[in-house]
Design a protein around this motif. Sequence first.
Motif, mmCIF file in Angstrom:
data_model
loop_
_atom_site.group_PDB
_atom_site.id
_atom_site.type_symbol
_atom_site.label_atom_id
_atom_site.label_comp_id
_atom_site.label_asym_id
_atom_site.label_seq_id
_atom_site.Cartn_x
_atom_site.Cartn_y
_atom_site.Cartn_z
ATOM 1 N N ILE A 173 -55.350 -51.631 56.763
ATOM 2 C CA ILE A 173 -55.101 -52.857 57.225
ATOM 3 C C ILE A 173 -55.147 -53.981 55.977
ATOM 4 C CG2 ILE A 173 -55.421 -55.110 58.556
ATOM 5 C CD1 ILE A 173 -56.998 -52.995 60.596
ATOM 6 N N LEU A 174 -54.104 -54.370 55.660
ATOM 7 C CA LEU A 174 -53.751 -55.208 54.148
ATOM 8 C C LEU A 174 -53.776 -56.662 54.524
ATOM 9 C CD1 LEU A 174 -50.581 -53.366 53.036
ATOM 10 C CD2 LEU A 174 -52.904 -52.992 52.106
ATOM 11 N N TYR A 175 -53.756 -57.090 55.918
ATOM 12 C CA TYR A 175 -53.605 -58.532 56.193
ATOM 13 C C TYR A 175 -53.990 -58.645 57.727
ATOM 14 C CZ TYR A 175 -52.226 -63.231 56.984
ATOM 15 O OH TYR A 175 -52.135 -64.595 57.604
ATOM 16 N N GLY A 176 -54.932 -59.753 57.948
ATOM 17 C CA GLY A 176 -55.180 -59.730 59.442
ATOM 18 C C GLY A 176 -56.264 -58.875 60.129
ATOM 19 N N GLU A 177 -57.262 -58.869 59.343
ATOM 20 C CA GLU A 177 -58.439 -57.657 59.967
ATOM 21 C C GLU A 177 -58.766 -58.197 61.503
ATOM 22 O OE1 GLU A 177 -61.206 -55.997 57.620
ATOM 23 O OE2 GLU A 177 -59.747 -56.081 55.847
ATOM 24 N N ASP A 178 -58.968 -59.584 61.476
ATOM 25 C CA ASP A 178 -59.484 -60.078 62.747
ATOM 26 C C ASP A 178 -58.128 -60.015 63.734
ATOM 27 O OD1 ASP A 178 -61.844 -60.735 61.571
ATOM 28 O OD2 ASP A 178 -61.103 -62.810 61.130
ATOM 29 N N ALA A 179 -57.297 -60.329 63.754
ATOM 30 C CA ALA A 179 -56.292 -60.106 64.518
ATOM 31 C C ALA A 179 -56.050 -58.649 64.842
ATOM 32 C CB ALA A 179 -54.778 -60.741 63.819
ATOM 33 N N ALA A 180 -56.167 -57.767 63.929
ATOM 34 C CA ALA A 180 -55.999 -56.372 64.281
ATOM 35 C C ALA A 180 -57.106 -55.850 65.257
ATOM 36 C CB ALA A 180 -56.048 -55.452 62.953
ATOM 37 N N ASP A 181 -58.359 -56.243 64.896
ATOM 38 C CA ASP A 181 -59.408 -55.972 65.839
ATOM 39 C C ASP A 181 -59.178 -56.578 67.230
ATOM 40 O OD1 ASP A 181 -60.782 -54.868 63.653
ATOM 41 O OD2 ASP A 181 -62.099 -56.561 63.245
ATOM 42 N N GLU A 182 -58.621 -57.934 67.275
ATOM 43 C CA GLU A 182 -58.412 -58.390 68.620
ATOM 44 C C GLU A 182 -57.366 -57.597 69.223
ATOM 45 O OE1 GLU A 182 -56.417 -62.522 70.215
ATOM 46 O OE2 GLU A 182 -58.159 -62.684 68.593
ATOM 47 N N TYR A 183 -56.450 -57.360 68.588
ATOM 48 C CA TYR A 183 -55.180 -56.413 69.154
ATOM 49 C C TYR A 183 -55.732 -55.013 69.833
ATOM 50 C CZ TYR A 183 -50.758 -53.572 69.492
ATOM 51 O OH TYR A 183 -50.016 -53.028 70.044
ATOM 52 N N PHE A 184 -56.507 -54.343 68.774
ATOM 53 C CA PHE A 184 -57.038 -53.034 69.098
ATOM 54 C C PHE A 184 -57.961 -53.328 70.298
ATOM 55 C CE2 PHE A 184 -55.431 -52.128 64.875
ATOM 56 C CZ PHE A 184 -54.351 -51.639 65.223
ATOM 57 N N ALA A 185 -58.692 -54.251 70.352
ATOM 58 C CA ALA A 185 -59.857 -54.415 71.513
ATOM 59 C C ALA A 185 -59.349 -54.844 72.656
ATOM 60 C CB ALA A 185 -60.757 -55.325 71.104
ATOM 61 N N GLY A 186 -57.831 -55.192 72.777
ATOM 62 C CA GLY A 186 -57.024 -55.695 73.943
ATOM 63 C C GLY A 186 -56.890 -54.723 74.856
ATOM 64 N N ALA A 187 -56.578 -53.370 74.925
ATOM 65 C CA ALA A 187 -56.489 -52.282 75.687
ATOM 66 C C ALA A 187 -57.076 -51.075 75.424
ATOM 67 C CB ALA A 187 -54.849 -52.372 75.701
ATOM 68 N N GLU A 188 -57.483 -50.557 76.377
ATOM 69 C CA GLU A 188 -58.216 -49.276 76.383
ATOM 70 C C GLU A 188 -57.339 -48.324 75.668
ATOM 71 O OE1 GLU A 188 -59.598 -46.708 79.552
ATOM 72 O OE2 GLU A 188 -60.702 -48.473 80.015
ATOM 73 N N ASP A 189 -56.202 -48.371 75.663
ATOM 74 C CA ASP A 189 -55.320 -47.283 75.301
ATOM 75 C C ASP A 189 -54.714 -47.647 73.917
ATOM 76 O OD1 ASP A 189 -53.597 -49.086 76.331
ATOM 77 O OD2 ASP A 189 -52.072 -47.696 76.904
ATOM 78 N N ARG A 190 -55.135 -48.646 73.143
ATOM 79 C CA ARG A 190 -54.565 -49.200 71.858
ATOM 80 C C ARG A 190 -55.638 -48.887 70.848
ATOM 81 N NH1 ARG A 190 -51.894 -54.144 73.686
ATOM 82 N NH2 ARG A 190 -53.935 -55.047 73.337
ATOM 83 N N SER A 191 -55.336 -48.306 69.860
ATOM 84 C CA SER A 191 -56.340 -47.987 68.691
ATOM 85 C C SER A 191 -55.560 -48.052 67.353
ATOM 86 C CB SER A 191 -57.088 -46.895 68.734
ATOM 87 O OG SER A 191 -56.406 -45.602 68.653
ATOM 88 N N ALA A 192 -56.263 -48.036 66.472
ATOM 89 C CA ALA A 192 -55.620 -48.236 65.094
ATOM 90 C C ALA A 192 -55.067 -46.980 64.737
ATOM 91 C CB ALA A 192 -56.750 -48.593 63.776
#
Length: 131
Positions: A33-52
Amino acid sequence: MTGKYEGFVAFLEERVGDGLEIVMEFDRDSYRILYGEDAADEYFAGAEDRSAEGVYEEALFEAEQAYLDSMAYEHTTYADVMVTDIGVGYQVFLSERRSVLIWTNGETDLSVPSFVDDCRDRLRECGVKVK
């Protein structure tokens, strides 16, 4: 973040502004992750089937598919655009196993062909090898 991508992220911050959410770089072995680590954490936490890791695997698949399509149909695919209910993703292909994913909010208005061309040009200027 490596020096090669600092200039690219700075370019995106200026070009996209507040609409820039996440920038990730993928290669054969890993992702960053080059930019937006907080946004990425929020995005990936938003659904069970989503992960980095899932995004990473999908990005590799898309890069390989673009390469195979290019070989089969004798053209070069530079990017893939994903329009979703939470934003727009631009996967810029660097090679058959490398790419950069740029995620913007749904309100950011970019001209796709020129934005992708500008991203590719800026990546080259920063020393990133682009096909």
